[in-house]
Design a protein around this motif. Structure first.
Motif, short mmCIF file in Angstrom:
data_model
loop_
_atom_site.label_atom_id
_atom_site.label_comp_id
_atom_site.label_asym_id
_atom_site.label_seq_id
_atom_site.Cartn_x
_atom_site.Cartn_y
_atom_site.Cartn_z
N ASN A 85 44.80 45.21 54.83
CA ASN A 85 43.89 45.50 53.72
C ASN A 85 44.31 46.82 53.11
O ASN A 85 43.84 47.88 53.49
N PHE A 86 45.20 46.72 52.16
CA PHE A 86 45.91 47.92 51.69
C PHE A 86 45.13 48.70 50.64
O PHE A 86 45.62 49.67 50.10
N CYS A 118 33.64 45.25 41.77
CA CYS A 118 34.14 44.41 42.87
C CYS A 118 33.60 42.99 42.75
O CYS A 118 32.41 42.75 42.68
N THR A 119 34.52 42.03 42.77
CA THR A 119 34.15 40.62 42.68
C THR A 119 33.61 40.12 44.02
O THR A 119 32.90 39.13 44.08
N CYS A 137 36.81 42.11 51.66
CA CYS A 137 37.74 42.60 50.63
C CYS A 137 38.85 41.60 50.37
O CYS A 137 39.44 41.06 51.30
N LEU A 138 39.13 41.36 49.09
CA LEU A 138 40.21 40.46 48.70
C LEU A 138 41.46 41.24 48.28
O LEU A 138 42.41 40.67 47.73
N SER A 139 41.46 42.54 48.55
CA SER A 139 42.61 43.41 48.31
C SER A 139 43.18 43.30 46.90
O SER A 139 44.38 43.37 46.71
N CYS A 140 42.31 43.09 45.93
CA CYS A 140 42.83 42.96 44.56
C CYS A 140 43.13 44.31 43.97
O CYS A 140 44.00 44.44 43.11
N GLY A 141 42.38 45.32 44.39
CA GLY A 141 42.63 46.67 43.88
C GLY A 141 41.94 47.00 42.57
O GLY A 141 42.20 48.03 41.97
N MET A 142 41.06 46.11 42.13
CA MET A 142 40.36 46.39 40.86
C MET A 142 39.59 47.71 40.97
O MET A 142 39.52 48.48 40.01
N VAL A 145 41.99 50.62 40.56
CA VAL A 145 42.42 50.78 39.18
C VAL A 145 41.32 51.40 38.32
O VAL A 145 41.57 52.19 37.42
N LEU A 159 49.68 49.58 42.82
CA LEU A 159 48.63 49.71 41.80
C LEU A 159 48.26 51.16 41.53
O LEU A 159 47.78 51.50 40.45
N VAL B 57 44.74 42.65 37.52
CA VAL B 57 44.26 43.97 37.94
C VAL B 57 44.96 45.13 37.23
O VAL B 57 44.30 45.95 36.60
N ARG B 125 45.81 35.01 52.50
CA ARG B 125 44.37 35.18 52.66
C ARG B 125 43.64 35.68 51.41
O ARG B 125 42.44 35.52 51.30
N ASN B 126 44.35 36.32 50.51
CA ASN B 126 43.68 36.84 49.32
C ASN B 126 43.69 35.87 48.15
O ASN B 126 43.28 36.22 47.05
N LYS B 787 29.34 37.03 42.11
CA LYS B 787 30.59 36.80 41.38
C LYS B 787 31.45 35.83 42.20
O LYS B 787 31.15 35.52 43.35
#
Lengths: 163, 859
Positions: A85-86, A118-119, A137-142, A145, A159, B57, B125-126, B787
């Motif tokens: 989970n970066f 966060c989604t 956490c889906l690690s999207c980084g939104m 950002v 990111l 993103v 997984r993401n 969401k």
């Protein structure tokens, strides 16, 4: 870097990025890393160094999540997290936003933008500081950002810059 | 301005924007799918500097100097390997998630050429997949790794395009390489962007609408309100109670109701215009749930209805009261199941334009192009409409209704300009009908041996803001509440209520997912009371060929519930002997609409100029693989090679209406029609003609699945032409309390493509593991608050082992014996899991999602 261990593997993370400065009214952050180096000494794997920002930094490829640094840290700014989970919050400042802003260049001020963004309902402001529930956490980084304070990082450096 | 490399080429965006928008809008790299634009789904995953990143993103300005790879940038070798691996593994269904998955595959294998299963699951997984349950995608990654290592692509498992053969699906390559087009992938010259202004309140009266400021905005082409509708405002599947736009003076029914329809040169302008529309409302008290809807003094959801009852069903056979009174063991309980969101990966989108015949032409993503045509005709008041299915990125029942198709058609009809109307993910979550929330009271009576004597039940569903398929869902919930068992006293009363919540309609399982949870849970409790195992009580009561179901139907030779029970017996006994908590559930599900409603399959076979046989069926492939099934049926019946057969996506001007993709019906109903068309063709081919010689000739097959209506005055009504049967089992890890293994045995009659069939089972099981454990769609004061990323859909690394068992049992006289599989895969899962947790900690659970499990979410 993951080849040597089974996923998901854990690593220590220093939740401070060393933007601390003394404000005009003499305030400074009392929550962050103080570069005491106790963690550096405690780490049996030489995974921790004091970086150019004057804070401890963990090399995740060397860390085995033994937890000795966590115990050694007098400031309690080190915790174990899932290395995959970066996206991570690198701040531990629990003061109110107005104070936290004065004390540090890259402090979380608890503004809640990350939480709204966060989604996955994975990041929440707890005691004025953002905390990620890594299971969600889906690690999207939104959040990273969108963070106006640059307190949230993509530890891969894609990111956000790695400081 | 930042410059960076995309697939090796240096590019500079025209302005700072999200990478996703740049890749799609400026570079037209359509493999990068827009599934949510909020970081959740993963369909837009690309590789930046070797790492997977969701393209929605980062801002392009942050990417200066970076190297970005999309699926279009794969080498030929990689393209071939991934296409083969995903095809051979059966990993492709709707395909919308697949390019993102392929990017995850590449990023993983580039770093780690020999990943373990754990590492593969972790790498995926993401990214969400809603069709496959990830099992076969994981297998595809493993296979790709092996081929990359070997350096040689092996032969396919089989090239024999007959029924029963696990050939690669026909749509693998276009979905893996991302060139197959969903509606959002069409970009037409001069195309407008549509947007809808929706109601600010779930229940309010619209007093006035002022669109003047919006219309005055430069770039806005039109702003329409209800008074601009050329035909009828209200559309709908059965009952026309879905307002396309709420007129001045009208009531709003939920937050998704449209007030005004905007067409502008760009999406940004349309968004600005939306904010400029002024609407005055008289805010009224909303009806928030079943209790409020049923109250004596309840406010009415519809002006034109006498109360909030949308549908009422009472089904009774034998004497349930008497049977229960005389039963040795009786158990009663109240059950509740939640709203569920379909979570298909592709949000709703339609593209419309005026074609060369001056018709309004609609590219749609829906479950029936003909249904879309029908409802567009109602709205526009014209027959000058054509509908063509593009690829459909999943449906699961959620794309049966009009959301964007009819409104896109209206913009084009009135402006004569091409238009794209696409829902944001947040709109999608609000607008399309969901799985119904059910509140249920069940009583079951059994004799001392565990034989069911009678069941009596009363259920209520919240069908929200319009009927959609709320009536049929309620009916199916009631007819199937009896379960796949042999007893004759059954009584159920059901009511579906209108509320001001989002609408509820079809969702994989069609009401049976809900009542099955109640019946099967009672049966598990009953087994304990009688002192036999849950497996034994099912074996005792299981319906067998020639016996009579509680609905009066005598079941045929294809009835295979017992075989599904026997198929899991070894796993069951082994787990029980090992002291593991094990839960079990059974189900039946109709294939075909049934209950006397005309249900017709229609297929045309035409040899076109390419001298290939083209299959035209007015039936939507929504990802389940209908095209492949039809090609295999043609292969079986005609002996033609697959490269001589072309499946045409459903359209409304060549293909005749073959019914909605609903009720697990396409393989059976359209499949049988296809067989009949093949027989017509074979008359010519057997007479010595070649394909070239029958060019242009139409070979037509039609099949009417004839059934008796509910309450038909016959002793043994045929409610449905076929039923599928299933037994599923859940084994928990006694240490962690997590699911160790799911076993799902399904009687499918004849598996046309066994590996596709397994994929359906795995996908259905994982979807209902979510229904049982993690998924939520909370509604607060009529407003859905979650969401996409917090719906609680299962992720790849959370999966237990899933064992799918496909059982062929002949007996059905049509479609080569093939019974639909789509829905039943999701039905017995939740009660099986609930039972396993009951065995684990002794707590009986009557509500979904189950509480006090390790899967409960924090936050």
């Amino acid at each position: 870097m993951a080849a040597k261990r089974q996923v998901p593997y854990m690593s220590a993370l220093v939740a401070c990025n060393g933007g601390c400065r003394e404000g005009k009214d003499g305030q400074s952050c009392s929550y962050g890393c103080v570069a005491c180096s106790l963690c550096v000494a405690a780490c049996p794997f030489s995974a921790i160094t004091i970086n150019e920002n004057g804070v401890a930094e963990v090399d995740e490829s060397k860390c085995t999540a033994c937890g000795r640094c966590v115990e050694a840290c007098p400031q309690q700014v080190i915790h174990l997290h899932e290395a995959g989970n970066f996206i991570a919050v690198k701040c531990s400042n629990r003061d109110k936003g107005v104070d936290a802003r004065k004390q540090c260049d890259v402090s979380c001020i608890g503004c809640g933008i990350c939480e709204k963004t966060c989604t996955a309902a994975a990041i929440h402001v707890v005691e004025n500081c953002a905390v990620i529930e890594e299971k969600n956490c889906l690690s999207c980084g939104m959040c990273a950002v969108k963070c106006p304070r640059h307190a949230i990082y993509d530890l891969r450096g894609v990111l956000t810059p790695v400081r | 301005m930042a410059s960076f490399h995309v697939n090796g080429k240096l590019v500079t965006p025209s302005k700072n924007q999200k990478l996703l928008r740049f890749l799609r809008d400026e570079l037209h790299l359509f493999s990068v799918k827009d599934g949510c634009s909020e970081g959740a789904c993963g369909a837009c995953t690309v590789i930046i500097e070797g790492e997977t990143v969701k393209a929605c993103v980062p801002d392009t300005d942050s990417l200066d100097g970076k190297n970005i790879i999309t699926v279009e940038g794969l080498t030929d070798w990689e393209s071939q390997v991934f296409t083969y691996a995903y095809g051979e593994a059966g990993a492709v269904q709707c395909g919308f998630c697949i390019p993102g998955m392929v990017m995850c595959t590449k990023a993983l294998l580039d770093k780690n050429p020999n990943p373990s299963d754990e590492e593969i699951r972790y790498a995926l997984r993401n990214n969400y997949c809603r069709c496959t349950g990830y099992v076969k995608i994981i297998a595809a990654v493993k296979l790709a790794a092996k081929i990359m290592g070997d350096g040689v692509i092996p032969a396919k498992r089989t090239e024999d395009w007959k029924m029963g053969s696990s050939v690669h699906r026909i749509d693998v390559e276009e979905k893996v390489l991302g060139y197959g087009k969903y509606p959002d992938d069409y970009v037409l010259d001069g195309m407008l962007q549509g947007a809808v202004l929706r109601s600010k309140y779930p229940r309010a009266r619209v007093l006035s609408i002022d669109t003047s400021a919006a219309k005055a905005l430069e770039g806005v082409v039109a702003v329409f309100t209800a008074e601009d509708i050329p035909g009828e405002n209200k559309v709908g599947h059965l009952k026309h109670d879905q307002y396309s736009l709420i007129p001045v003076g009208g009531l709003t029914h939920y937050l998704g109701d449209g007030i005004a329809l905007i067409a502008a040169e760009t999406a940004e302008i349309a968004e600005k215009a939306r904010k400029l529309i002024k609407v005055e409302y008289e805010v009224l008290t909303p009806v928030r749930n079943i209790e409020e809807a049923a109250a004596a003094d309840a406010p009415k959801v519809f002006d034109e209805e006498k109360d909030n009852v949308c549908s009422y069903k009472h089904i009774s056979r034998g004497n349930a009261d008497e049977a229960i009174k005389n039963a040795k063991h009786v158990i009663s309980h109240h059950f509740e199941t939640p709203w569920t969101e379909h979570g298909f990966l592709e949000p709703e989108c339609a593209v419309a334009f005026i074609d060369e015949d001056e018709d309004v032409f609609v590219y749609s993503t829906d479950q029936s192009a003909h249904q879309t045509l029908h409802e567009c005709r109602i709205l526009l008041g014209t027959d000058k409409i054509k509908v063509q299915n593009a690829l459909v990125g999943g449906g699961f029942g959620g794309k049966e209704d009009m959301t964007v198709q009819h409104l896109a058609a209206m913009i084009t009809y009135l402006t004569r300009r091409p238009v794209k109307l696409k829902l944001s993910r947040a709109e999608s979550l609000l607008v399309h009908p969901k799985r119904h929330h059910f509140e249920m009271d069940f009583t079951m009576g059994c004799d001392e041996n565990g034989k069911i004597l009678g069941v009596k039940a009363k259920v209520a569903s919240d069908t929200g803001a319009f009927m959609s398929l709320g009536g049929p869902v309620l009916e199916r919930a009631c007819t199937h509440a009896a379960g796949p068992y042999n007893y004759q006293n059954f009584d159920i009363e059901g009511t579906a209520y209108y509320t001001n919540n989002p609408p509820a309609g079809a969702f994989r399982g069609f009401g049976v997912t809900q009542t099955c949870f109640a019946t099967e849970t009672l049966l598990n409790l009953m087994a304990d009371k009688v002192g036999i195992t849950p497996w034994e009580i099912r074996y005792i009561n299981a319906i067998r060929p020639g016996q009579v179901l509680p609905n009066g139907q005598i079941v045929d030779e294809s009835t295979g519930l017992v075989e599904t029970l026997e198929a899991i017996k070894e796993d069951y006994d082994e787990a029980v002997a090992a002291g593991k908590p094990v839960g079990i559930g059974c189900a039946m599900k109709n294939a075909g609409v049934g209950v006397g409603i005309p249900d017709t399959g229609r297929v045309k076979l035409i040899v076109e100029d390419d001298e290939k046989l083209h299959i035209y069926a007015g039936a939507s492939c929504i990802g389940q693989g209908l095209g492949t099934v039809l090609v295999q049926i043609v292969g079986e019946e005609t002996g033609l090679a697959a490269d001589k057969i072309v499946y045409e996506r459903s359209n409304t001007w060549i293909a005749l209406d073959s019914g909605t993709t609903s009720g697990s019906r396409q393989t059976l109903i359209t499949g049988e029609a296809c067989m009949r068309a093949c027989r017509e063709l074979m008359k010519e081919l057997n007479a010595g003609k070649t394909l070239a010689e029958v060019k242009g000739q139409v070979f037509y097959g039609e099949y009417l699945a004839k059934t008796d209506p509910l309450g038909a005055d016959v002793p043994n009504p045929v409610s449905h032409v076929a039923y599928g049967y299933a037994t599923q089992m859940c084994i928990l890890d006694p240490e962690t309390g997590k699911i160790e293994k799911m076993v799902a045995a399904h009687d499918v009659g004849k598996a046309v493509n066994p590996i596709s069939c397994e994929g359906q089972i795995e996908g259905g099981v994982v979807m209902s593991m979510g229904f049982a454990l993690t998924e939520r769609y909370p509604i607060v004061d009529c407003k859905p608050v979650d969401k996409f990323g917090s719906l609680g859909l299962f992720r790849a690394h959370e999966l237990p082992e899933i064992k799918a068992i496909v059982i062929d049992k002949p007996g059905l006289k049509v479609a080569g014996g093939a019974i639909g599989i789509g829905e039943i895969t999701s039905i017995p899962t939740a009660p099986a899991i609930a039972d396993a947790y009951h065995r684990y900690d002794g707590e009986e659970r009557y509500e979904l999602p189950l509480k006090n499990t390790p899967y409960e979410r924090k936050w």
